[in-house]
Design a protein around this motif. Structure first.
Motif, PDB file in Angstrom:
ATOM      1  N   GLU A  16     126.129   0.588  61.360  1.00 29.92           N
ATOM      2  CA  GLU A  16     126.922  -0.404  61.141  1.00 29.92           C
ATOM      3  C   GLU A  16     127.495   0.879  60.461  1.00 29.92           C
ATOM      4  N   GLU A  17     127.125   1.395  59.567  1.00 30.12           N
ATOM      5  CA  GLU A  17     128.150   2.288  58.513  1.00 30.12           C
ATOM      6  C   GLU A  17     128.956   3.358  59.540  1.00 30.12           C
ATOM      7  N   LYS A  18     128.231   3.623  60.315  1.00 27.54           N
ATOM      8  CA  LYS A  18     128.387   4.726  61.348  1.00 27.54           C
ATOM      9  C   LYS A  18     129.237   4.935  62.250  1.00 27.54           C
ATOM     10  N   ARG A  19     129.292   3.660  62.903  1.00 28.51           N
ATOM     11  CA  ARG A  19     130.369   2.517  64.037  1.00 28.51           C
ATOM     12  C   ARG A  19     131.084   2.628  62.823  1.00 28.51           C
ATOM     13  N   ASN A  20     131.731   2.086  61.374  1.00 26.54           N
ATOM     14  CA  ASN A  20     132.679   1.579  61.155  1.00 26.54           C
ATOM     15  C   ASN A  20     133.782   2.737  60.804  1.00 26.54           C
ATOM     16  N   LYS A  25     138.553   7.016  61.387  1.00 24.57           N
ATOM     17  CA  LYS A  25     138.551   7.689  61.904  1.00 24.57           C
ATOM     18  C   LYS A  25     139.579   8.068  63.038  1.00 24.57           C
ATOM     19  N   PHE A  26     139.502   6.893  64.261  1.00 21.61           N
ATOM     20  CA  PHE A  26     139.774   7.109  65.240  1.00 21.61           C
ATOM     21  C   PHE A  26     141.570   6.417  64.682  1.00 21.61           C
ATOM     22  N   TYR A  59     131.653  -1.819  72.136  1.00 24.42           N
ATOM     23  CA  TYR A  59     133.878  -1.717  72.617  1.00 24.42           C
ATOM     24  C   TYR A  59     134.612  -2.292  71.755  1.00 24.42           C
ATOM     25  N   VAL A  60     135.697  -1.055  71.690  1.00 25.68           N
ATOM     26  CA  VAL A  60     136.811  -1.159  70.642  1.00 25.68           C
ATOM     27  C   VAL A  60     138.020  -1.415  71.677  1.00 25.68           C
ATOM     28  N   ASP A  83     129.372  10.182  70.163  1.00 24.07           N
ATOM     29  CA  ASP A  83     128.990   8.952  69.824  1.00 24.07           C
ATOM     30  C   ASP A  83     129.898   8.494  70.938  1.00 24.07           C
ATOM     31  N   VAL A  84     130.700   8.578  71.553  1.00 20.73           N
ATOM     32  CA  VAL A  84     131.893   7.897  72.458  1.00 20.73           C
ATOM     33  C   VAL A  84     131.015   8.329  73.309  1.00 20.73           C
TER      34      VAL A  84
END
Length: 95
Positions: A16-20, A25-26, A59-60, A83-84
């Motif tokens: 979760e931390e890496k995903r956030n 970043k984006f 998905y985001v 990671d994408v």
């Protein structure tokens, strides 16, 4: 400024931390030269087809306004991120 929408899919096995961190970043890249209208995290969903033996993705969806150069920079960052899994940037004003 033009209206854009981007949908990107992150690896489902990210912490979760890496995903956030990636989402922030984006968002930061967009906020440099544009403005974010809305960010929707859809969560983990099944992919329509397997990609590199991965069956699910996180998905985001981001709606934003920006100049015409920003989508190219955003796509470049999506491309170099391991990671994408998939991404798409759409100009909402074109018909």
């Amino acid at each position: 400024m033009r209206k854009y929408e981007t949908l990107y899919v992150l690896r489902p096995d990210l912490e979760e931390e890496k995903r956030n961190e990636l989402i922030e970043k984006f968002k930061t890249i967009i906020e440099k030269d544009g403005e974010i209208e809305e960010v929707n995290e859809w969560g983990t969903k099944k992919l329509a087809y397997e990609i590199d033996k991965i069956k699910e993705g996180y998905y985001v969806l981001v709606n934003f306004k920006a100049n015409t150069d920003l989508p190219k920079e955003l796509e470049r960052n999506f491309r170099i991120s391991d990671d994408v899994i998939r991404y798409i940037v759409v100009n909402l004003e074109e018909k």
